[in-house]
Structures are given as C-alpha cells and as structure tokens.
Scaffold this motif. Structure first.
Motif, PDB file in Angstrom:
ATOM      1  N   SER A   1       4.450  21.947  14.841  1.00  0.00           N
ATOM      2  CA  SER A   1       4.925  23.300  15.140  1.00  0.00           C
ATOM      3  C   SER A   1       4.744  24.256  13.966  1.00  0.00           C
ATOM      4  O   SER A   1       5.038  25.450  14.089  1.00  0.00           O
ATOM      5  N   ALA A   2       4.264  23.775  12.822  1.00  0.00           N
ATOM      6  CA  ALA A   2       3.963  24.657  11.692  1.00  0.00           C
ATOM      7  C   ALA A   2       2.689  25.459  11.930  1.00  0.00           C
ATOM      8  O   ALA A   2       2.349  26.341  11.137  1.00  0.00           O
ATOM      9  N   ASN A   3       1.972  25.178  13.012  1.00  0.00           N
ATOM     10  CA  ASN A   3       0.801  25.944  13.420  1.00  0.00           C
ATOM     11  C   ASN A   3       1.260  27.192  14.164  1.00  0.00           C
ATOM     12  O   ASN A   3       1.958  27.091  15.176  1.00  0.00           O
ATOM     13  N   PRO A   4       0.882  28.405  13.720  1.00  0.00           N
ATOM     14  CA  PRO A   4       1.333  29.623  14.413  1.00  0.00           C
ATOM     15  C   PRO A   4       1.000  29.629  15.892  1.00  0.00           C
ATOM     16  O   PRO A   4       1.727  30.236  16.691  1.00  0.00           O
ATOM     17  N   CYS A   5      -0.073  28.939  16.289  1.00  0.00           N
ATOM     18  CA  CYS A   5      -0.440  28.899  17.703  1.00  0.00           C
ATOM     19  C   CYS A   5       0.627  28.210  18.553  1.00  0.00           C
ATOM     20  O   CYS A   5       0.666  28.399  19.773  1.00  0.00           O
ATOM     21  N   PHE A   6       1.477  27.407  17.924  1.00  0.00           N
ATOM     22  CA  PHE A   6       2.562  26.756  18.648  1.00  0.00           C
ATOM     23  C   PHE A   6       3.453  27.807  19.306  1.00  0.00           C
ATOM     24  O   PHE A   6       3.995  27.586  20.392  1.00  0.00           O
ATOM     25  N   PHE A   7       3.591  28.968  18.657  1.00  0.00           N
ATOM     26  CA  PHE A   7       4.459  30.034  19.164  1.00  0.00           C
ATOM     27  C   PHE A   7       3.689  31.176  19.820  1.00  0.00           C
ATOM     28  O   PHE A   7       4.211  31.829  20.721  1.00  0.00           O
ATOM     29  N   THR A   8       2.467  31.415  19.385  1.00  0.00           N
ATOM     30  CA  THR A   8       1.708  32.529  19.954  1.00  0.00           C
ATOM     31  C   THR A   8       0.954  32.140  21.212  1.00  0.00           C
ATOM     32  O   THR A   8       0.572  33.004  22.001  1.00  0.00           O
ATOM     33  N   GLY A   9       0.711  30.833  21.402  1.00  0.00           N
ATOM     34  CA  GLY A   9       0.033  30.389  22.605  1.00  0.00           C
ATOM     35  C   GLY A   9      -1.470  30.443  22.516  1.00  0.00           C
ATOM     36  O   GLY A   9      -2.141  30.788  23.495  1.00  0.00           O
ATOM     37  N   CYS A  10      -2.025  30.106  21.359  1.00  0.00           N
ATOM     38  CA  CYS A  10      -3.484  29.994  21.237  1.00  0.00           C
ATOM     39  C   CYS A  10      -3.845  28.511  21.125  1.00  0.00           C
ATOM     40  O   CYS A  10      -2.985  27.663  20.875  1.00  0.00           O
ATOM     41  N   ALA A  11      -5.122  28.187  21.320  1.00  0.00           N
ATOM     42  CA  ALA A  11      -5.571  26.800  21.376  1.00  0.00           C
ATOM     43  C   ALA A  11      -5.092  26.018  20.149  1.00  0.00           C
ATOM     44  O   ALA A  11      -5.128  26.529  19.025  1.00  0.00           O
ATOM     45  N   PRO A  12      -4.603  24.817  20.368  1.00  0.00           N
ATOM     46  CA  PRO A  12      -4.597  24.041  21.616  1.00  0.00           C
ATOM     47  C   PRO A  12      -3.352  24.223  22.480  1.00  0.00           C
ATOM     48  O   PRO A  12      -3.095  23.417  23.371  1.00  0.00           O
ATOM     49  N   PHE A  13      -2.560  25.287  22.230  1.00  0.00           N
ATOM     50  CA  PHE A  13      -1.308  25.471  22.957  1.00  0.00           C
ATOM     51  C   PHE A  13      -1.423  26.625  23.939  1.00  0.00           C
ATOM     52  O   PHE A  13      -1.915  27.702  23.592  1.00  0.00           O
TER      53      PHE A  13
END
Length: 450
Positions: A133-145
């Motif tokens: 979850s330290a990946n900003p995409c975890f919250f912004t919704g960019c790949a892979p999330f």
C-alpha cells in the motif's frame, strides 16, 4: 453524567422568541425505563407518577456481557484503498509506513495467519503484504490497482467465525453506506467491537463523504482509525496496546473505545437547578420568580425533590439554564449535535408522551461528565410538560465529539476532525445495546402561560 442548561450563543438569542409569560418546572426522577417528571397531589399517594407508570416500558433484559469464548481463527486487515487516504502517504515523515509498522506491532503476538486486503470495491481484494500500500496507485487506482470508492461494508460480509477484523480507514465513507456498514458489522456477529483513533499528518486532497467530490486540499493532521471486531480478548488487546504501538512510531495522540462505552452510572442523571438568563446569556435572578406550582391540563404539577418552578415576566424573551453545578459558558466543552436530545411533551388528555411542539434545542456541549444545553420555547405555547432524554447509546466519550466535524461545506475542509464520525459511532454503539435501555441523561420542565 450530569445535565445542565447553558447560555444560548448571542446570535442564537436574537433568533428565538421565547414565551411571553410562563411558569417552568425542571427536574426528573428515575423510573423503570422513562424518567418520572411530576406527581399529582393526592392525600393517599406519595411520590406517585400516574403518567410515567402508564408510559413505562416493560423491564429491560440487559444482554449478558460474556468474556471472550470464541477462539481466534485468523486476522484480516482491510486497508481502505480510496483516494481520501493518499494524503497520509504523501505527508512528510513516512507517516503511512509508520502506521503499517504500528499495525504489525499490534498483530505480531497473535499466533494465527494474517491476511491483508484492499477495501473499497465490490469485494475486498487480497494483496501480498501491508507494504504494497506504499504505492500511490493503491489509493489513486492506477495499474495494477483498479479505482475503488468507500465500500467498507464489504470487509465484514466475508467475515468468518473467530475472525479478528481490522479496518484501517478515515471512516469518511459515503453517507449512504453508513447504515450498511453498521448492518454488515452486526451480521458478522462479533463478540466485541472497538475503535481506535490516531491523529496523523496529512498532505493531500480532502473529499466530501456526502457527495464524493473534492472538498479542498489540506496540509495538517487528520484522524486515522482502526475499526476492530471479533473475539473479545484480541479486540481488547488491540485497544489496550494501541497507544503504545503508535507511540513507538511517534504517532500520537491515540484514543480508543470498546463499544458500548461504559457510562459509569446505572441510570440517568437529572438536573437539579433552574435559572433565567438575560439577553447576554448571563444568570439574572431579577428576570423571574422561583417557586410555586402550575396547572397543565387537568394536572396540578407538584415539584419532586429538587424540582423548581420559575415565573417569567410577560412579553420578554428569555433564555433558561437548567443545571446541576451551574451554567457552562459557550467557550467550554465540546460541541454535541443538538438533534440528539429527544424532546417529548405529555398529552394529559390521552395520557401519553408525544413529540414536543414549539420547543427546540439550540446547543449541546459536553465537558468531562458535564452535559450542557440551551433550549427555546416559541411564544404563545399552551401549558405543557416537556421531557428531554439523551438515549443511552448517545452517552459517548469526549473524544468522539472532539473529533466529530459539523457540516460539510466544500470550501471548508476540517483539520483534525472527521465528518459523520458521531453518527457512525453512535449507530455502532446502538447496535450493541438493549434498545430499551434507560436514557443516559434526562430532565423535565413544564411551561404555562398566565
């Protein structure tokens, strides 16, 4: 808990025209379920209360409070993946990483498997570790999330027996999902429910939970919460160790509550004094006369114990202060949602209580165990007996109110507080209580034009 009336704010005093000439009676005595407010004079009845005896609920059957008996089977940590938490990741000082470290400290001693999920979509998404979850995409919704909203109830719809569930969130879910969250938690049948809050640095966008739209940008502190459910012993352990775990990673202050909170009293506390206030909200004994009794319908209202009556001069707007220890100034205490105080008036013809007409609560405050309120009565009201009750599940801890934000103006994001917190926590608390529990606080007053 002690109950008081405090002064209206100066601006509120100008808005409300109180009764022209009235006599007021204040005070209650505890009854089986409802507060007793008066006694009718009779040579063969002492302290009787016909109205409340007719209105009283059957004796409550409080739920037992068994200690934890369910064996812990697994731990599921749900990390809220909505964009409203990105600001903690973006804040200086590795705030989010320190939060994850505190989580690891809190769960490391439990000898069961821990599963980590990303919450917010239709179903929780299993992830490999907390650190992902330290990946900003975890919250912004960019790949892979994929992008998610705030579908927090989904975390409890898959709960298994013996599961310790820990949601990490700002708890500013879509307002339409608050009820669904409470129902999902309740249906999972946890042995215990607790909540822990920590003030954590934040630097990012703030969203309005009522609309889902951006409400502004904030660089300051925002509360971060752990909503914890499951077997009693591990839930209590999380709450007990929370301050130490977050303290080790230098995130403080930390607050926690096991639901329902203990009120410290077996029954409601009742007001004992009545004062008149002047237009500036200051006590002014010249504004009325204390003493006497008044008629309400066919009833002769007689004071019980510390009940007082006050006569008000005709044609004058006045504020009333009902208290146990004296008037609270408006700068003291924390704000309490006024609508939480339920007002009822007694219908003497039909021998029942009904919603009060022409009587409104303008302000409620809590300071330690001291609850303070201001009330207004519309001009020209007929004689009536009014009962005010703070339901048991609304007798809360100070920090719930201190962290609760009022309103949701898009131009005014609130630092250090959470929109909708009070409603969510009191709803969760109500789900853990006997619905027929006696009120946490109560008072009565009677008014009559002359």
């Amino acid at each position: 808990m002690m109950l008081q009336y405090a002064s209206l704010r100066r601006w509120a005093a100008r808005l409300v025209a109180l009764m022209g000439m009235a006599a007021l009676l204040a005070g209650c005595q505890p009854g089986p379920q409802q507060p007793q407010c008066w006694t009718a004079p009779s040579p063969d009845t002492a302290g009787g209360n016909t109205a409340d005896e007719a209105d009283a609920d059957p004796p409550s059957h409080q739920q037992d409070d068994p200690r934890g008996t369910t064996e812990l089977s697994r731990i599921v940590i749900g990390l809220d993946g909505s964009g409203s938490l990105l600001g903690h990741l973006q804040a200086d000082g590795n705030v989010w990483i320190r939060t994850l470290q505190a989580l690891q400290l809190l769960t490391a001693t439990q000898p069961v498997k821990t599963m980590v999920t990303r919450v917010g979509g239709p179903v929780p998404e299993t992830v490999t570790s907390l650190q992902i979850s330290a990946n900003p995409c975890f919250f912004t919704g960019c790949a892979p999330f994929a992008p998610v909203s705030s579908n927090l109830p989904a975390l409890w719809r898959q709960a298994q027996p013996g599961q310790l569930t820990i949601l990490v969130s700002d708890l500013e879910t879509d307002a339409s999902l608050t009820g669904a969250l409470v129902r999902a938690v309740t249906r999972s049948e946890p042995e215990a429910v607790g909540v822990l809050a920590v003030q954590a640095p934040f630097n990012g966008q703030v969203f309005d939970p009522f609309t889902g739209k951006t409400a502004g940008v904030m660089n300051g502190n925002r509360p971060l919460y752990l909503l914890v459910t499951g077997p009693r012993e591990p839930v209590e352990t999380i709450l007990h160790n929370g301050a130490g775990a977050f303290g080790q990673v230098h995130l403080q202050p930390v607050y926690s509550s096991l639901l329902p909170v203990e009120t410290g009293s077996e029954g409601p506390i009742h007001a004992q004094q009545l004062q008149l206030l002047d237009d500036n909200g200051e006590p002014d004994p010249q504004q009325g006369i204390v003493g006497g009794r008044i008629p309400v319908g066919s009833l002769g209202i007689v004071p019980i114990d510390n009940v007082l009556t006050v006569q008000v001069e005709p044609g004058q707007a006045r504020t009333l202060a009902l208290s146990v220890q004296g008037v609270l100034e408006e700068t003291r205490g924390v704000s309490y949602p006024p609508g939480q105080l339920i007002l009822e008036q007694y219908n003497s013809e039909e021998d029942r209580w009904q919603t009060a007409q022409g009587v409104t609560v303008q302000d409620l405050r809590l300071q330690n165990s001291n609850l303070s309120a201001t009330v207004s009565l519309a001009a020209g009201l007929p004689a009536s007996l009014v009962r005010a009750k703070l339901p048991a599940h609304r007798g809360v801890e100070d920090w719930w109110l201190a962290l609760n934000a009022h309103g949701h103006a898009a131009h005014d994001p609130t630092e250090g507080r959470t929109r909708g917190l009070y409603g969510l926590l009191t709803s969760l608390q109500a789900s853990r209580q006997n619905p027929n529990a006696p009120p946490a606080a109560a008072f009565c007053f009677a008014h009559s034009p002359t």
